[in-house]
Each structure stands twice: as C-alpha cells, then as structure tokens.
Design a protein around this motif. Sequence first.
Motif, PDB file in Angstrom:
ATOM      1  N   GLY A   1      -6.258 -21.851  53.591  1.00 51.25           N
ATOM      2  CA  GLY A   1      -6.626 -21.991  52.508  1.00 51.25           C
ATOM      3  C   GLY A   1      -8.252 -20.799  52.355  1.00 51.25           C
ATOM      4  O   GLY A   1      -8.873 -20.739  53.088  1.00 51.25           O
TER       5      GLY A   1
ATOM      6  N   SER B   1      -1.473 -30.937  52.279  1.00 53.97           N
ATOM      7  CA  SER B   1      -0.366 -31.082  50.608  1.00 53.97           C
ATOM      8  C   SER B   1      -0.032 -32.533  50.910  1.00 53.97           C
ATOM      9  O   SER B   1       0.280 -33.085  51.281  1.00 53.97           O
ATOM     10  CB  SER B   1      -0.161 -29.970  50.879  1.00 53.97           C
ATOM     11  OG  SER B   1       1.435 -29.999  52.338  1.00 53.97           O
TER      12      SER B   1
ATOM     13  N   ARG C   1      -1.740 -26.319  53.654  1.00 54.83           N
ATOM     14  CA  ARG C   1      -3.277 -25.771  53.107  1.00 54.83           C
ATOM     15  C   ARG C   1      -4.253 -26.571  52.361  1.00 54.83           C
ATOM     16  O   ARG C   1      -3.844 -28.474  52.327  1.00 54.83           O
ATOM     17  CB  ARG C   1      -2.308 -25.282  51.508  1.00 54.83           C
ATOM     18  CG  ARG C   1      -3.154 -24.956  50.458  1.00 54.83           C
ATOM     19  CD  ARG C   1      -2.190 -24.245  48.824  1.00 54.83           C
ATOM     20  NE  ARG C   1      -1.792 -25.296  48.524  1.00 54.83           N
ATOM     21  CZ  ARG C   1      -0.614 -26.340  48.003  1.00 54.83           C
ATOM     22  NH1 ARG C   1      -0.100 -26.376  49.004  1.00 54.83           N
ATOM     23  NH2 ARG C   1      -0.765 -27.153  47.300  1.00 54.83           N
TER      24      ARG C   1
END
Length: 151
Positions: A105, A60, A53
């Motif tokens: 995302g 992340s 993400r």
Amino acid sequence: MKVIVHDLQEKSWQELGMRLQEKDVVISESGGCEGTDIGGLMGSCSQLVLISRCVYGGFSPFVQGVLEKCRKHFGPLLEMRHGQTHYEVKSANKNTFGMVCCFYGNNITPREEQSARILSVSDGISLQARGVRIAFYDTVDQLRQLKGILV
C-alpha cells in the motif's frame, strides 16, 4: 504445499509470475473460497502466505474474512500462550507451517506498520504457526520481491 491467500486483482496476480507447484492452493477474492476447507488446508501445508493491502494497520476485509473462517478449527476454549489469550487449536498439526504476511500500500504509516506487525504475530501465535515473517511493499509491483521469501 503452500496456501496463498491474496486480495490482488487477477491481472496483478498474473504479473507477479509466481512459480506454483501442483499441490499449491491459491485463494483469491476473484476466485472466492466457497466450499474450501481452509482450516484443513492449513493443517497440511508447509507455508501459509497472506498477501494483503494494508488497511488501517491490518489485513484487507477479504483476507481477514478467510482468517475468520479458520476459527471453526479452534476449540471453544481459550488458552494462554506467551502470556496472551488465544484460541485452542483442535488440529494435531501444530507448528507444521510457517506464516508469511505481506502487506502492500502507498503511504503505510509507521503506526499502521507497527499495528500490522502486532496483528500478524498474534495471528501466528493463535494459529500456532512455526514462525511468522512479515514484509511491507509500497506498490504491487514491488511484490515481485516476494519470490525470494517463499519456500
């Protein structure tokens, strides 16, 4: 052999329908990576795939944590490469793997995308990857296109 590091939920990972070979290694947030010699795996893989993400233009926390664990395979010394300071790699297997960074995302801004590209290339240089491919996807469902990128 591929080493795939991802932060996807188990259901989302299964829905991707990735074709894996017997030797491929998948490191996930749900599966953990305790006791895994990540740096050693990188030295013997042909492709390192990071699926993350996009968080403020970077990986992340889980994927970043896995990359941090690779630091033990770097010497305490720094060296200049391509006009930048990077960790010196202990492994003799330099430039043996390609690196693929896939970010997903909703509403990734151009500034976040630029930051993620710079970070990915910098990590590729630090890890002495053969090359770095970077892809961005708006949704997890669009990650299915990833099959065309992986070797």
